[in-house]
Design a protein around this motif. Sequence first.
Motif, PDB file in Angstrom:
ATOM      1  N   GLU A  53       0.432   3.477 -14.230  1.00  0.00           N
ATOM      2  CA  GLU A  53       1.209   2.614 -13.643  1.00  0.00           C
ATOM      3  C   GLU A  53       0.715   2.925 -12.260  1.00  0.00           C
ATOM      4  O   GLU A  53       0.426   3.979 -11.569  1.00  0.00           O
ATOM      5  N   PRO A  54       0.702   1.654 -11.395  1.00  0.00           N
ATOM      6  CA  PRO A  54      -0.009   1.664 -10.135  1.00  0.00           C
ATOM      7  C   PRO A  54       0.942   2.650  -9.122  1.00  0.00           C
ATOM      8  O   PRO A  54       2.002   2.520  -9.340  1.00  0.00           O
ATOM      9  N   GLN A  55       0.331   3.436  -8.111  1.00  0.00           N
ATOM     10  CA  GLN A  55       1.113   4.280  -7.218  1.00  0.00           C
ATOM     11  C   GLN A  55       1.256   3.577  -6.007  1.00  0.00           C
ATOM     12  O   GLN A  55       0.344   2.928  -5.442  1.00  0.00           O
ATOM     13  N   ASP A  56       2.494   3.608  -5.692  1.00  0.00           N
ATOM     14  CA  ASP A  56       2.695   3.112  -4.323  1.00  0.00           C
ATOM     15  C   ASP A  56       2.366   3.893  -3.233  1.00  0.00           C
ATOM     16  O   ASP A  56       2.647   5.136  -3.353  1.00  0.00           O
ATOM     17  N   PRO A  57       1.539   3.551  -2.022  1.00  0.00           N
ATOM     18  CA  PRO A  57       1.011   4.453  -1.220  1.00  0.00           C
ATOM     19  C   PRO A  57       1.993   5.026  -0.536  1.00  0.00           C
ATOM     20  O   PRO A  57       1.928   6.083  -0.021  1.00  0.00           O
ATOM     21  N   ASP A  58       3.255   4.416  -0.271  1.00  0.00           N
ATOM     22  CA  ASP A  58       4.336   4.883   0.401  1.00  0.00           C
ATOM     23  C   ASP A  58       5.282   6.026  -0.176  1.00  0.00           C
ATOM     24  O   ASP A  58       6.120   6.588   0.250  1.00  0.00           O
ATOM     25  N   VAL A  59       4.760   6.304  -1.559  1.00  0.00           N
ATOM     26  CA  VAL A  59       5.739   7.062  -2.254  1.00  0.00           C
ATOM     27  C   VAL A  59       5.359   8.804  -1.895  1.00  0.00           C
ATOM     28  O   VAL A  59       6.350   9.395  -1.965  1.00  0.00           O
ATOM     29  N   GLY A  60       4.272   9.043  -1.643  1.00  0.00           N
ATOM     30  CA  GLY A  60       3.958  10.271  -1.108  1.00  0.00           C
ATOM     31  C   GLY A  60       3.142  11.022  -2.317  1.00  0.00           C
ATOM     32  O   GLY A  60       2.381  10.442  -3.037  1.00  0.00           O
ATOM     33  N   ASP A  61       3.663  12.278  -2.532  1.00  0.00           N
ATOM     34  CA  ASP A  61       3.014  13.211  -3.362  1.00  0.00           C
ATOM     35  C   ASP A  61       3.145  12.679  -4.844  1.00  0.00           C
ATOM     36  O   ASP A  61       4.157  12.040  -5.300  1.00  0.00           O
ATOM     37  N   ILE A  62       2.205  12.784  -5.482  1.00  0.00           N
ATOM     38  CA  ILE A  62       2.207  12.699  -7.124  1.00  0.00           C
ATOM     39  C   ILE A  62       2.985  13.643  -7.874  1.00  0.00           C
ATOM     40  O   ILE A  62       2.870  15.000  -7.425  1.00  0.00           O
ATOM     41  N   ALA A  63       3.688  13.251  -8.882  1.00  0.00           N
ATOM     42  CA  ALA A  63       4.564  14.370  -9.448  1.00  0.00           C
ATOM     43  C   ALA A  63       3.554  15.316 -10.266  1.00  0.00           C
ATOM     44  O   ALA A  63       2.631  14.818 -10.959  1.00  0.00           O
ATOM     45  N   TYR A  64       3.938  16.539 -10.466  1.00  0.00           N
ATOM     46  CA  TYR A  64       3.324  17.452 -11.134  1.00  0.00           C
ATOM     47  C   TYR A  64       3.215  17.093 -12.718  1.00  0.00           C
ATOM     48  O   TYR A  64       4.131  16.742 -13.145  1.00  0.00           O
ATOM     49  N   GLY A  65       1.965  17.577 -13.200  1.00  0.00           N
ATOM     50  CA  GLY A  65       1.730  16.958 -14.595  1.00  0.00           C
ATOM     51  C   GLY A  65       1.588  15.642 -14.900  1.00  0.00           C
ATOM     52  O   GLY A  65       1.190  15.287 -15.839  1.00  0.00           O
ATOM     53  N   SER A  66       1.118  14.853 -13.612  1.00  0.00           N
ATOM     54  CA  SER A  66       0.707  13.406 -14.220  1.00  0.00           C
ATOM     55  C   SER A  66      -0.773  13.128 -14.344  1.00  0.00           C
ATOM     56  O   SER A  66      -1.413  14.135 -13.883  1.00  0.00           O
ATOM     57  N   PHE A  67      -1.117  12.030 -15.045  1.00  0.00           N
ATOM     58  CA  PHE A  67      -2.508  11.782 -15.318  1.00  0.00           C
ATOM     59  C   PHE A  67      -3.010  10.886 -14.113  1.00  0.00           C
ATOM     60  O   PHE A  67      -2.051   9.809 -13.808  1.00  0.00           O
ATOM     61  N   VAL A  68      -3.860  10.967 -13.278  1.00  0.00           N
ATOM     62  CA  VAL A  68      -4.089  10.477 -12.127  1.00  0.00           C
ATOM     63  C   VAL A  68      -5.525   9.711 -12.168  1.00  0.00           C
ATOM     64  O   VAL A  68      -6.454  10.028 -12.972  1.00  0.00           O
ATOM     65  N   GLU A  69      -5.450   8.198 -11.795  1.00  0.00           N
ATOM     66  CA  GLU A  69      -6.691   7.210 -12.161  1.00  0.00           C
ATOM     67  C   GLU A  69      -6.983   6.786 -10.670  1.00  0.00           C
ATOM     68  O   GLU A  69      -5.994   6.188 -10.065  1.00  0.00           O
ATOM     69  N   VAL A  70      -7.985   7.157 -10.305  1.00  0.00           N
ATOM     70  CA  VAL A  70      -8.723   6.782  -8.922  1.00  0.00           C
ATOM     71  C   VAL A  70      -9.546   5.554  -9.119  1.00  0.00           C
ATOM     72  O   VAL A  70     -10.370   5.408 -10.078  1.00  0.00           O
ATOM     73  N   ASN A  71      -9.233   4.237  -8.334  1.00  0.00           N
ATOM     74  CA  ASN A  71      -9.886   3.219  -8.551  1.00  0.00           C
ATOM     75  C   ASN A  71     -10.633   2.792  -7.310  1.00  0.00           C
ATOM     76  O   ASN A  71     -10.098   3.017  -6.039  1.00  0.00           O
ATOM     77  N   PHE A  72     -12.082   2.336  -7.304  1.00  0.00           N
ATOM     78  CA  PHE A  72     -12.767   2.143  -6.046  1.00  0.00           C
ATOM     79  C   PHE A  72     -13.676   0.921  -6.656  1.00  0.00           C
ATOM     80  O   PHE A  72     -13.869   0.662  -7.753  1.00  0.00           O
ATOM     81  N   ILE A  73     -14.380   0.602  -5.479  1.00  0.00           N
ATOM     82  CA  ILE A  73     -15.556  -0.554  -5.577  1.00  0.00           C
ATOM     83  C   ILE A  73     -16.414  -0.530  -4.544  1.00  0.00           C
ATOM     84  O   ILE A  73     -16.133   0.007  -3.126  1.00  0.00           O
ATOM     85  N   ALA A  74     -17.540  -0.904  -4.627  1.00  0.00           N
ATOM     86  CA  ALA A  74     -18.683  -0.890  -3.672  1.00  0.00           C
ATOM     87  C   ALA A  74     -18.527  -2.640  -3.097  1.00  0.00           C
ATOM     88  O   ALA A  74     -19.004  -3.337  -4.283  1.00  0.00           O
ATOM     89  N   LEU A  75     -18.570  -2.590  -2.107  1.00  0.00           N
ATOM     90  CA  LEU A  75     -18.630  -4.104  -1.334  1.00  0.00           C
ATOM     91  C   LEU A  75     -19.965  -4.471  -1.444  1.00  0.00           C
ATOM     92  O   LEU A  75     -20.626  -4.694  -0.281  1.00  0.00           O
ATOM     93  N   SER A  76     -20.781  -4.782  -2.294  1.00  0.00           N
ATOM     94  CA  SER A  76     -22.056  -5.275  -2.340  1.00  0.00           C
ATOM     95  C   SER A  76     -22.313  -6.417  -3.103  1.00  0.00           C
ATOM     96  O   SER A  76     -21.553  -6.802  -4.159  1.00  0.00           O
ATOM     97  N   PHE A  77     -23.105  -7.341  -2.819  1.00  0.00           N
ATOM     98  CA  PHE A  77     -23.329  -8.714  -3.326  1.00  0.00           C
ATOM     99  C   PHE A  77     -24.855  -8.987  -3.805  1.00  0.00           C
ATOM    100  O   PHE A  77     -25.766  -8.647  -3.177  1.00  0.00           O
ATOM    101  N   PRO A  78     -24.772  -9.294  -5.211  1.00  0.00           N
ATOM    102  CA  PRO A  78     -23.965  -9.427  -6.092  1.00  0.00           C
ATOM    103  C   PRO A  78     -23.487  -8.291  -6.739  1.00  0.00           C
ATOM    104  O   PRO A  78     -24.063  -7.031  -6.517  1.00  0.00           O
TER     105      PRO A  78
END
Length: 446
Positions: A53-78
């Motif tokens: 589930e998407p994490q709200d940036p305002d929620v704060g710390d992530i609950a212990y024992g959770s699976f975390v997925e970090v999403n990112f992107i390079a702003l390059s064209f194409p």
Amino acid sequence: LANLTMNHRSIAIDKEERPWVGHYSGVSAWSRTVGEILTTPRPVSIGLSVDGEPQDPDVGDIAYGSFVEVNFIALSFPGENIHYQTRLAFPGTEWSQARPESFLRIPRVAEGTYTVQVRAQQDGYAWSQPTDITFTIALPWYREGWAAIVYFVGGFGILGLVMIAHDRIRTSQLRSRNETLELLVKKRTRELIDQTKTIEQANMELKEALEQNHEFIGIAAHDLRNPLTSLIGFSELLLDSTDRMDELEFKSKSQDILPIIHRAASSMQGVIQDVLDSQMVDRGANKLALEDTDISEIARAVINLNSTAARRKGITVHFNPKGIYHARCDARSMQRVLDNLLSNAIKYSPPSSSVFVSLSFVERALRISIRDEGPGLTEEDRRRVFGKLQRLSAKPTGGEHSTGLGLYIVKSIVEMHEGKVGVESEPGEGADFWIELPVERVRVAA
């Protein structure tokens, strides 16, 4: 430039090494220097997912024992042909292998703050500068500050419960021990009471035995005194007569006195025999020699022994058994029983009466009956007739002695043979004393 139609024949490089490209709309120049290597733009974070589930940036710390997925992107064209590398920002950590996926899945990790570094590379470009993506894994709930308070309070609560439980268990154990002790005390008290009652009963029996013994000694002394006085008196009379009488007169006098002396001696013998028999049955010292015995022969022997006493009172003893009656018994003891019953019948019968002796079988038992024509027994006499040292209302008709032991001895010996004894009588109608001896089978010989 991508939207322009170009031809390699239309490319030219000026003295500043700028490439010029001709096309249908005109010419275009590229300001980069020939041989310069371009760097891929730095990737940017586009958010975190926690347990899918998407994490709200305002929620704060992530609950212990959770699976975390970090999403990112390079702003390059194409945007095609871009590869990424990641690593945790720890000293000595190597970059991961390049891969096209623009995300990083992090399994459950311990609490703390983590920084993930991400860099990108587009084909033909150099690796970008790393981008730091930071997130924090909260402490597990059982390590939070409030949990410590709960532990503290809970610990005291559990300690209190343990102390209460221990106190209750201890109380229950003490109560159980007290109940056990109370039961033991009650049991011992009952045992002491029973022992006291037993001792009191034994004392009473001993007292009664002593009283009976004293009474018995008094009766025996009284019963022995009269015949002994007669014996001494008449023997002295004979001794005095020896000097004053001639032989003929002395013989005539002796014929009158000797029967009296004989009766006195017989009376003393009967008293002594009753004493000995009573002590024998009281001690249980009479060992029976059981054997198949002809009861009719014992009855005849007893009648012969008592014939003189019966003849003296003019009493006729009738005995006419139809056959031979056998029973398993001790012959000597049974003779004593029949002698006591017959002598009692003669003793309490009036002169010139009859005594009847009969034998019969009744329900697997041999019944011996001795019936007289004496004064009979009252109801009170019938209740006490077989007791020890019992003096009944009826008196001997010829002045005979009575120790009150004869019928007691009869009952004791018959019961030692596992037999029965009884009497049927009414006042003024005589008495019928009977005994029954068990037999294995009826044997009547004609």
